[in-house]
Design an enzyme around this catalytic site. Structure first.
Site, PDB file in Angstrom:
ATOM      1  CG  HIS A 226      -3.322  -0.207   7.790  1.00  0.00           C
ATOM      2  ND1 HIS A 226      -4.065  -0.574   8.887  1.00  0.00           N
ATOM      3  CD2 HIS A 226      -3.830  -0.909   6.752  1.00  0.00           C
ATOM      4  CE1 HIS A 226      -4.963  -1.475   8.522  1.00  0.00           C
ATOM      5  NE2 HIS A 226      -4.837  -1.696   7.226  1.00  0.00           N
TER       6      HIS A 226
ATOM      7  CD  GLN B 182      -2.724  -1.183   2.553  1.00  0.00           C
ATOM      8  OE1 GLN B 182      -2.634  -0.296   3.398  1.00  0.00           O
ATOM      9  NE2 GLN B 182      -3.507  -2.237   2.710  1.00  0.00           N
TER      10      GLN B 182
ATOM     11  CD  GLU C 190     -15.460   4.412  13.015  1.00  0.00           C
ATOM     12  OE1 GLU C 190     -15.679   3.543  13.869  1.00  0.00           O
ATOM     13  OE2 GLU C 190     -14.774   5.439  13.250  1.00  0.00           O
TER      14      GLU C 190
ATOM     15  CE1 TYR D 259     -10.015  -7.040   6.814  1.00  0.00           C
ATOM     16  CE2 TYR D 259      -8.188  -6.708   8.335  1.00  0.00           C
ATOM     17  CZ  TYR D 259      -9.019  -6.243   7.328  1.00  0.00           C
ATOM     18  OH  TYR D 259      -8.846  -4.969   6.839  1.00  0.00           O
TER      19      TYR D 259
ATOM     20  CE1 TYR E  24     -14.068  11.728  16.178  1.00  0.00           C
ATOM     21  CE2 TYR E  24     -11.890  12.375  16.932  1.00  0.00           C
ATOM     22  CZ  TYR E  24     -13.188  12.703  16.577  1.00  0.00           C
ATOM     23  OH  TYR E  24     -13.609  14.009  16.655  1.00  0.00           O
TER      24      TYR E  24
END
Length: 377
Positions: free
Chosen positions: A153, A87, A246, A267, A256
């Site tokens: 991430h 990523q 979200e 998962y 949060y």
């Protein structure tokens, strides 16, 4: 219609169920996609630099100009070292609000460690040369701490606030998810810095012992969408795990919840954190998606080019289900969703409103597309 919401666990079920039940059918779509190019390799971010031109990043580590008619420039010179893989790579890019004068752009990327292994998200500024062929005066404004060996991430969306400071979203690096609840690192955070890389004095954790002063909010997972709303506030969305994506409006100093609370599952099933969706001292999302749509890219539409009903709507790309989500808000809550561009069957990576008031979309593919959305005839 079958609801897409999880079993009832709190007041947010009503909002989720309403959103699922009144989603608009494909027949109601009112845009025509105009493909400007299909020659981008995993494009990620898009910025407008005047005269109809754009800058586009490609995740393997290239930044290009694109003309209004889709002509690609050669990759720009002057980029820093980028740890591309998984990523990671060259990710978001935005133009300074005064770009016409200073030609400054900001971009974020996965930065390799200067020695040894590991990487993290970094934010840099540079001047686009007058001939738009290279980046000059490169300066790294911020580097996420600590470095960690992972290809997952990174977060990495940039927003310039009304006061000229910069918000940068940061992922939790996947296996370091518990770091999102502690303030001595940048994992799972939104940070705020000035354009010279300094820390604004009114950041919420300035002067707090054991807390990094760049932090604006915490308890996030992997934020790949961010935009200023019509209310002038920062809005973000973040990936859940298996469900529980979200939308949030991160206020300074607020928590949060990730990974203590979540509206999704781990998962393969099983609880995340405490297995709860709510906990005192942790903020609730504006909206969540279950099942996960894998959101990426985020833009509010300010123009009336598609009709007044679309003004103020929020647009979010869906990587997993391959559509552009049009989100209608009322009093800060989601009341309706419409799936756009489903026929393209493309992973939507980014969406931006251009200076012409039209929406532009990037698709995530080895033959990635830049698409301009025209109003239906």
């Amino acid at each position: 219609m079958t609801s897409l919401c999880p079993p009832a666990r709190g007041a947010l079920l009503t909002l989720c169920a309403v959103s699922a039940l009144i989603s608009l059918p494909a027949a109601a779509q009112s845009v025509r996609p105009e493909i400007l190019t299909s020659q981008l390799e995993h494009p990620w971010g898009l910025a407008f630099i005047g005269d109809g031109r754009m800058l586009v990043t490609e995740r393997p580590g290239r930044m290009r100009t694109v003309s209004a008619d889709g002509k690609l420039g050669e990759p720009l010179e002057g980029l820093p070292k980028i740890d591309a893989g998984g990523q990671g790579g060259l990710l978001d890019v935005v133009a300074d609000s005064d770009f016409a004068r200073n030609r400054t752009v900001y971009f974020c990327y996965s930065e390799p460690a200067s020695s040894g292994s590991g990487n993290s998200t970094a934010l840099a500024s540079a001047r686009l040369s007058d001939d738009a062929r290279r980046l000059e005066k490169l300066k790294v404004l911020f580097s996420q701490k600590p470095k960690y060996s992972s290809d997952a991430h990174f977060g990495c969306r940039i927003v310039e606030a009304k006061d000229g400071t910069l918000f940068l979203t940061l992922g939790d690096r996947y296996k370091r998810k518990d770091d999102a609840q502690t303030l001595g690192n940048h994992h799972g955070k939104v940070v705020r810095v000035s354009k010279d890389g300094s820390v604004p004095k009114d950041n919420p954790f300035v002067g707090r012992r054991g807390a990094l002063p760049e932090i604006w909010s915490y308890g996030h997972r992997n934020v790949q969408g961010a935009a200023l709303g019509p209310d002038g506030r920062l809005w973000i969305h973040e990936h859940g795990a298996q469900g529980g994506d979200e939308i949030n409006r991160p206020d300074p100093g607020k928590n949060y919840g990730w990974p203590v609370i979540s509206w999704g599952q781990d998962y393969g099933g099983g609880k995340i954190g405490e297995g709860l969706s709510e906990k005192e001292g942790m903020e609730q999302p504006v909206h969540y998606w279950t099942p996960s749509i894998a959101p990426s890219g985020m833009s509010f539409l300010r123009s009336d080019k598609y009709g007044r009903d679309w003004q103020g709507n929020l647009f979010v790309g869906a990587l997993k289900f391959r559509y552009l989500d049009r989100i209608v808000l009322r009093d800060g809550k989601v009341v309706r969703e419409e799936k756009l561009l489903e026929d393209l069957k493309q992973r939507i990576r980014d969406v931006r409103e251009g200076p012409d008031g039209l929406l532009y979309v990037l698709t995530d593919s080895p033959e990635g597309q830049l698409i301009r959305l025209l109003p239906a005839r």
